[in-house]
Design a protein around this motif. Structure first.
Motif, PDB file in Angstrom:
ATOM      1  N   MET A 132       6.156  -6.716  -3.605  1.00 18.95           N
ATOM      2  CA  MET A 132       5.943  -5.312  -3.949  1.00 18.95           C
ATOM      3  C   MET A 132       7.280  -4.625  -4.260  1.00 18.95           C
ATOM      4  SD  MET A 132       4.152  -2.544  -1.444  1.00 18.95           S
ATOM      5  CE  MET A 132       4.014  -0.817  -1.838  1.00 18.95           C
ATOM      6  N   TRP A 150       1.130   5.232 -11.738  1.00 20.87           N
ATOM      7  CA  TRP A 150       0.668   4.115 -10.897  1.00 20.87           C
ATOM      8  C   TRP A 150       1.780   3.651  -9.959  1.00 20.87           C
ATOM      9  CZ3 TRP A 150      -4.210   2.902 -10.088  1.00 20.87           C
ATOM     10  CH2 TRP A 150      -5.181   3.119 -11.093  1.00 20.87           C
ATOM     11  N   THR A 151       3.013   3.630 -10.456  1.00 16.24           N
ATOM     12  CA  THR A 151       4.138   3.152  -9.650  1.00 16.24           C
ATOM     13  C   THR A 151       4.381   4.066  -8.451  1.00 16.24           C
ATOM     14  OG1 THR A 151       5.137   2.277 -11.657  1.00 16.24           O
ATOM     15  CG2 THR A 151       6.572   2.496  -9.744  1.00 16.24           C
ATOM     16  N   CYS A 154       1.347   4.126  -6.125  1.00 15.05           N
ATOM     17  CA  CYS A 154       1.302   2.931  -5.277  1.00 15.05           C
ATOM     18  C   CYS A 154       2.131   3.142  -4.022  1.00 15.05           C
ATOM     19  CB  CYS A 154       1.825   1.738  -6.087  1.00 15.05           C
ATOM     20  SG  CYS A 154       2.290   0.313  -5.110  1.00 15.05           S
ATOM     21  N   SER A 167       0.259   3.615  -0.421  1.00 17.58           N
ATOM     22  CA  SER A 167       0.480   2.554   0.562  1.00 17.58           C
ATOM     23  C   SER A 167       1.059   3.152   1.845  1.00 17.58           C
ATOM     24  CB  SER A 167       1.386   1.459   0.006  1.00 17.58           C
ATOM     25  OG  SER A 167       2.664   1.957  -0.222  1.00 17.58           O
ATOM     26  N   TRP A 180      -5.699  -1.105  -1.332  1.00 19.71           N
ATOM     27  CA  TRP A 180      -5.694  -0.368  -2.594  1.00 19.71           C
ATOM     28  C   TRP A 180      -4.301   0.165  -2.881  1.00 19.71           C
ATOM     29  CZ3 TRP A 180      -7.475   0.620  -7.159  1.00 19.71           C
ATOM     30  CH2 TRP A 180      -7.179   1.819  -7.794  1.00 19.71           C
ATOM     31  N   GLY A 181      -3.735   0.881  -1.927  1.00 20.23           N
ATOM     32  CA  GLY A 181      -2.455   1.551  -2.155  1.00 20.23           C
ATOM     33  C   GLY A 181      -1.335   0.561  -2.392  1.00 20.23           C
ATOM     34  N   TYR A 209      -1.311  -2.930  -2.815  1.00 16.47           N
ATOM     35  CA  TYR A 209      -1.344  -4.084  -3.707  1.00 16.47           C
ATOM     36  C   TYR A 209      -2.195  -3.919  -4.961  1.00 16.47           C
ATOM     37  CZ  TYR A 209       1.183  -5.912   0.173  1.00 16.47           C
ATOM     38  OH  TYR A 209       2.128  -6.072   1.133  1.00 16.47           O
ATOM     39  N   MET A 247      -2.942  -1.088  -6.500  1.00 11.68           N
ATOM     40  CA  MET A 247      -2.243  -0.151  -7.385  1.00 11.68           C
ATOM     41  C   MET A 247      -0.970  -0.756  -7.946  1.00 11.68           C
ATOM     42  SD  MET A 247      -2.791   3.602  -5.671  1.00 11.68           S
ATOM     43  CE  MET A 247      -2.100   4.494  -7.050  1.00 11.68           C
ATOM     44  N   LEU A 248      -0.337  -1.645  -7.165  1.00  6.00           N
ATOM     45  CA  LEU A 248       0.876  -2.306  -7.651  1.00  6.00           C
ATOM     46  C   LEU A 248       0.573  -3.162  -8.884  1.00  6.00           C
ATOM     47  CD1 LEU A 248       3.891  -3.044  -7.027  1.00  6.00           C
ATOM     48  CD2 LEU A 248       2.971  -5.039  -5.840  1.00  6.00           C
ATOM     49  N   ASN A 297      -8.442   6.894  -7.607  1.00  4.31           N
ATOM     50  CA  ASN A 297      -7.738   7.319  -6.393  1.00  4.31           C
ATOM     51  C   ASN A 297      -8.549   8.300  -5.556  1.00  4.31           C
ATOM     52  OD1 ASN A 297      -4.995   6.232  -5.815  1.00  4.31           O
ATOM     53  ND2 ASN A 297      -4.800   6.602  -8.007  1.00  4.31           N
TER      54      ASN A 297
END
Lengths: 454, 228
Positions: free
Chosen positions: A198, A290-291, A294, A298, A333-334, A336, A338-339, A370
């Motif tokens: 990540m 997204w970056t 994430c 997370s 979700w947060g 991995y 989203m990554l 989201n």
């Protein structure tokens, strides 16, 4: 995109989207069963649907990491993949093994070990497949013209993930020892070496999207992965509270899990501050969403909710209840999902040459998925906390309590509907982006990624 | 301000120290596990039970030591809570034991396999789990002093009958509560009922339980005394 062999990543990402969509279908089967509608019980009983749901997740995330590595490593190392053909063979093999496993689950062919249900003969094939992947990436790094911190962190994350698969295969007749090794795989993956992956992917994306100096991004990368291991390794102890292992794990696990949010908080501050600091206006705004998303999600899902659930005095009551599902959904979700969606949002337009990142569907997908996931987490929280109070604190019968909380699963199903709408929009964007036939930016130097000056 | 090489040193030293500590604790843990997990009691029969537990992915619905899915009951103390007879009946025909309720797959286990699973559950109940599962502690606060002690009831009643029926506010809600049942039904009726519920009332969903004559005697005697 600068190298021909980077295109192979598209096939990995396509596999991701397909498996992810299938994962949602099985999620609905589980949700409806919890709400009292288990009409598929005779064909797909709950444990089959559950094993399929979680293993599809693991498989598409691994597929996404591999795709990300095949895209990032040539760019970072400034050369083509060492064996471009092997990458395609390796994907095909992975899909065959995965599909065989999933079909096997429907015919009672599995190991009843949470998250590692893949039957033993297939485990060996997974190991061989991952070795091919690691060899390919390793040779590319080794023969590369440039050795960057980002590519080293990514490579070692992937290598350690492969090695840590092995403890899960140690045979034992003792359920406690079985669990002990199983968490070496599962925990040290998701709260250890996967965070290296990540960190590596996030730093690559931040360098590309924000224009902040590589030196600065990579320095903080060391600090973040340092915190991750400082907390995550001994944090494994939060799985060793109540499985038959010594009492000191309550102290060790409790203390170090309480530090885990720091690593995630660091990751979030890191992403936000780099995004703010970067003077560069990159045209692919949704990839940056997204970056940063994430890193933030997370922190909430894995960091904060994980912290709340793993305090020993709380966990005594929440261990083995739906509270775990609440934390699990947002964390995965947060951190991995989203990554992988972030690297896809960045890389797919470069591979296909069709820039749909500014389309309304892309924005819709980001926000709807989201908001849907936050609502799902709330529904799980209400169901889980009610279960904890009625069953674990008051002492009501299990089935009686499950009936009491059925209504919250209708809430979950509604929220999951919203989430699914977002993911289908993302799938639509992916399909419309087309096949990987985009132009190469030949001879480009770092910073010129094919998006133009923006 | 922190330099890049300092950041790298922090990462390498921190990771090495934690890995070292973790491996050390693992070695110590494995030294303690034989006594904490009552490993000498893991007979070939218990091992076979664990194998069946894995092969059929029981953890895909149930939890054991709190680990698994959250669709079916926690089974760590099931041997103590439900007893051998109930577990065996459940393994033979789950749908009959919880009619119209959340379903469990029917496996048609052989007698040997039933024995193995029961042995496995009995072993699991003896592992030292640092106080898990915790005793529910809010009940006395919720209902005041009126809460009944479980003492005085036959063990068989607590393990078998309370799975579906309630008494003094404890137990399941699948069948009717049994408070005061002795005032409504006489001993002869109760005996016929326990021998075969559907012979008394055709649309009853209660299964024929695997009870011996002596066990039926015990239950009938107890239930007949429940006058109010």
């Amino acid at each position: 995109m600068r190298f021909e062999s980077q295109r192979v990543a598209w096939w990995f990402f396509a596999t991701c989207m397909l498996l992810f969509t299938l994962q949602l279908v099985y999620g609905f089967i589980l949700g409806f069963a919890h709400a009292g509608y288990d009409g598929l019980h005779d064909v797909i009983p709950f444990h089959t649907a559950r094993a399929t749901h979680t293993n599809l997740l693991v498989m598409w995330l691994l597929c996404g990491f591999m795709g990300a590595a095949y895209f990032i490593i040539p760019d970072e190392c400034d050369r083509e993949l060492y064996w471009p053909g092997l990458a395609k063979l390796q994907l095909a093999a992975l899909v065959v093994v995965g599909v065989t496993a999933i079909i096997g689950f429907h015919f009672n062919w599995w190991e009843g070990r949470k998250f590692l249900e893949i039957p033993r003969p297939l485990d060996y094939l997974v190991v061989v497949d991952v070795l091919m992947f690691i060899a390919n990436i390793g040779m590319t790094v080794w023969k590369g013209r440039r050795l960057t911190t980002t590519s080293m962190v990514l490579f070692f994350g992937l290598l350690m993930a492969a090695l840590l698969y092995l403890p899960g295969m140690i045979p034992t007749d003792n359920q406690t020892i079985d669990s002990y090794w199983r968490w070496w795989v599962v925990h040290l993956w998701v709260e250890g070496v996967w965070e290296l992956i990540m960190g590596g992917i996030l730093s690559y994306l931040l360098i590309k999207l924000t224009g902040v100096d590589r030196e600065v991004v990579e320095k903080w990368l060391y600090v973040i992965v340092g915190f991750t291991f400082l907390s995550g390794i001994l944090g494994t102890g939060h799985h060793y509270y109540f499985i038959g292992t010594p009492r000191y794990w309550l102290l060790v696990g409790g203390l170090f899990s309480a530090l885990e949010p720091l690593a995630f908080l660091g990751m979030a501050i890191y992403a936000i501050s780099m995004a703010k600091r970067g003077g560069r206006r990159h045209p692919n705004k949704i990839a940056l969403s997204w970056t940063v998303g994430c890193a933030v999600m997370s922190f909430v899902g894995a960091g904060f909710l994980g912290f709340a659930h793993t305090l020993p005095q709380v966990n005594l009551y929440t261990h083995g209840t739906l509270v775990t599902a609440m934390h699990g959904h947002m964390a995965f979700w947060g951190a991995y999902a989203m990554l992988v969606l972030a690297i896809m949002a960045y890389a797919v337009p470069l591979m296909t040459g069709r820039h749909l990142h500014a389309s309304p569907a892309s924005t819709f997908a980001f926000w709807t998925s989201n908001i849907g996931m936050i609502a799902m987490t709330l529904a799980f929280a209400v169901a889980g906390i009610t279960q904890v109070v009625l069953e674990r604190r008051v002492g009501m019968d299990f089935i009686t309590v499950q009936k009491e909380i059925e209504v919250h699963f209708w809430g979950l199903i509604l929220a999951a509907g919203l989430f699914t709408a977002g993911i289908l929009a993302q799938l639509w964007v992916f399909v419309r982006s087309g096949l990987p036939v985009g132009d190469l930016v030949s001879g480009a130097r770092e910073g010129e990624d094919g998006y133009g000056a923006g | 301000m922190l330099s890049r090489s300092q950041a790298r040193t922090f990462f390498l030293v921190g990771t090495a120290a934690c890995t070292f500590a973790f491996v050390g604790l693992t070695v110590d843990t494995f030294g303690q596990l034989p006594s904490r997990t009552n490993a000498s009691a893991i007979t070939p029969e218990v091992a076979r039970g664990k194998q069946l537990w894995d092969e059929n992915n029981c953890m895909g619905c149930h939890t054991l030591f709190g680990e698994g899915a959250y669709y079916a009951p926690e089974l760590t103390r099931v041997y103590e809570r439900r007893g051998e007879y109930f577990i065996r009946a459940m393994l033979v025909d789950p749908a009959a034991m919880y009619p119209g309720e959340r379903k469990m797959q029917r496996y048609d286990f052989s007698i040997e396999d039933q024995d193995a699973l029961i042995a496995f559950f009995r072993w699991a109940g003896t592992v030292d789990l640092n106080g898990f599962p915790a005793t529910p502690n809010l009940m006395p606060l919720a209902v005041g002093d009126g809460v009944a002690a479980t003492g005085g009831r036959p063990q068989l009643f607590n393990t078998m009958c309370l799975a579906c029926h309630a008494m003094d506010g404890q137990g399941g809600q699948i069948g009717p509560a049994l408070d005061g049942v002795g005032g409504r039904l006489d001993a002869v009726y109760l005996r016929r009922w326990l021998e075969n519920p559907t012979a008394v009332k055709a649309d009853s969903r209660m299964p024929v339980l695997p009870l011996s004559d002596a066990q039926i005697d015990e239950l009938v005697a107890f239930l007949s005394q429940q006058k109010d």
